[in-house]
Design a protein around this motif. Structure first.
Motif, PDB file in Angstrom:
ATOM      1  N   GLU A  43       0.845  -1.203   0.000  1.00 10.54           N
ATOM      2  CA  GLU A  43       0.000   0.000   0.000  1.00 10.54           C
ATOM      3  C   GLU A  43       0.877   1.249   0.000  1.00 10.54           C
ATOM      4  N   GLU A  73      -4.301   5.247   0.042  1.00 15.20           N
ATOM      5  CA  GLU A  73      -3.347   4.131   0.047  1.00 15.20           C
ATOM      6  C   GLU A  73      -2.442   4.220   1.287  1.00 15.20           C
ATOM      7  N   HIS A  76      -4.415   2.927   4.086  1.00 17.46           N
ATOM      8  CA  HIS A  76      -4.494   1.451   4.063  1.00 17.46           C
ATOM      9  C   HIS A  76      -3.241   0.859   4.711  1.00 17.46           C
ATOM     10  N   ILE A 152     -10.845  -1.077   3.832  1.00 15.37           N
ATOM     11  CA  ILE A 152     -10.029  -0.875   2.636  1.00 15.37           C
ATOM     12  C   ILE A 152     -10.837  -1.144   1.364  1.00 15.37           C
ATOM     13  N   GLU A 156     -11.262   0.981  -2.143  1.00 15.76           N
ATOM     14  CA  GLU A 156     -10.707   0.463  -3.397  1.00 15.76           C
ATOM     15  C   GLU A 156     -11.693   0.607  -4.554  1.00 15.76           C
TER      16      GLU A 156
HETATM   17 FE   FE2 Z   1      -5.105   0.255  -1.153  1.00 24.81          FE
END
Ligand code: FE2
Ligand code: FE2
Length: 330
Positions: A43, A73, A76, A152, A156
């Protein structure tokens, strides 16, 4: 010990979640540390190829969207480092393992993002592949990992949409823009297929991970799922998947693909990808540059624990609690 491990497996078979304070076999703990930290590193390293395009996005709107995506990201990575830390490893140890090459991150992020269309291709293909991989992980037997995946996965979907939207705009644009989109697809298609990893028959970790319900589907099965979704999406874009052997197999109801170049995958995994050194060097540099922030946060936290600014801290905490209640009421 045999009784403990039997009971552990029985709980997994009953689809019960394993939590940090529960007894677990050392192999289960080690497998999770390896997998969750590899995921966290991916990530964070994954912020680099797209992060380089934030200042070069073609419009203010695209810039805001990309900025939000790259920040997601990073978030995450934080959820996942947090989940890994519940297994008794420190963040420093995890980062160190990546810097020394002991821990890996996804091979895909060792490829360069050369044009704006690459930002579209990454969101469309790489985030799609991530979703296919991660949706089953929401049912992973380890509670903190499963819960991190739930948050997450929601984000996404937005990443995938923003990437596809960029590809759509380019595909409907000028001949040069369509060419740029096709070129990005040509370069990202095969590395995305490699993201799922080698066939399970060739994977040393798979069978135990299935028994422990860390993993629920095989690599080939997940790769196929991704291909079956992506091919019609490419058709909508009017782009050609760079695989002359690609064909619809009516008997199985799936697309068949040509051979994946696993030598290339092995090269990239062993640190010889086009950007492998650059990605790690950049991470090391950022880690060094941020040392003073981590130190300051640690000193601040220690001061709080010692209660050196007790009354003020107590007042601040109660303010925060008030705000929390106000938010809840809204
Ligand atoms: Fe991600
Ligand atoms: Fe993403």
């Amino acid at each position: 010990m045999a009784a403990a491990s039997d009971e552990f497996q029985a709980r997994i078979d009953r689809e019960e979640r394993i939590e940090p304070q529960d007894w677990m076999p050392e192999g289960y703990r080690r497998t999770l540390v390896r997998q969750i930290s590899q995921h966290a590193h991916s990530e964070v390293i994954g912020m680099q190829p797209e992060g380089g395009w934030i200042s070069r996005a073609p419009s203010l709107e695209r810039k805001v969207i990309l900025l939000a995506k790259v920040q997601d990201e990073g978030g995450h990575g934080l959820y996942l480092y947090g989940a890994a830390e519940t297994l008794g490893v420190s963040r420093d140890e995890l980062i160190d393992a990546m810097h020394t090459g002991k821990a890996k991150y996804s091979s895909i992020f060792n490829y360069p993002a050369l044009t704006w269309a690459d930002v579209g291709a990454i969101g469309w293909l790489v985030d799609s592949a991530a979703i296919v991989n991660q949706v089953p992980l929401q049912r992973c037997s380890y509670g903190p990992y499963a819960r991190a995946m739930m948050r997450i996965c929601k984000e996404e979907s937005f990443h995938q949409r923003q990437g596809y939207d960029i590809m759509l705009a380019l595909a409907r644009g000028s001949a040069a823009q369509r060419e740029m989109a096709q070129d990005a697809l040509n370069r990202w298609w095969w590395p995305t297929l490699m993201m799922f990893g080698p066939s399970d028959a060739d994977s040393i970790h798979s069978s135990q991970s299935f028994a422990w319900k860390i993993k629920r589907y095989g690599n080939d099965e997940l790769r196929q799922k991704f291909i079956d979704q992506a091919v019609p999406q490419a058709e909508v874009l009017g782009l050609k998947i760079p695989d002359d052997d690609l064909q619809w197999d009516a008997a199985t109801g799936h697309y068949r693909i040509g051979a994946i170049d696993w030598d290339e995958f092995q090269q990239v995994v062993s640190g010889n990808g086009p950007c492998s050194r650059q990605r790690l060097a950049h991470h090391r540099q950022v880690q060094e540059d941020g040392a003073w922030v981590r130190e300051a946060v640690a000193v601040h936290a220690a001061k709080h624990r010692a209660g050196s600014d007790g009354p003020k801290a107590a007042a601040r905490n109660s303010d925060t609690a008030q705000e929390g209640r106000a938010d809840a009421a809204v």
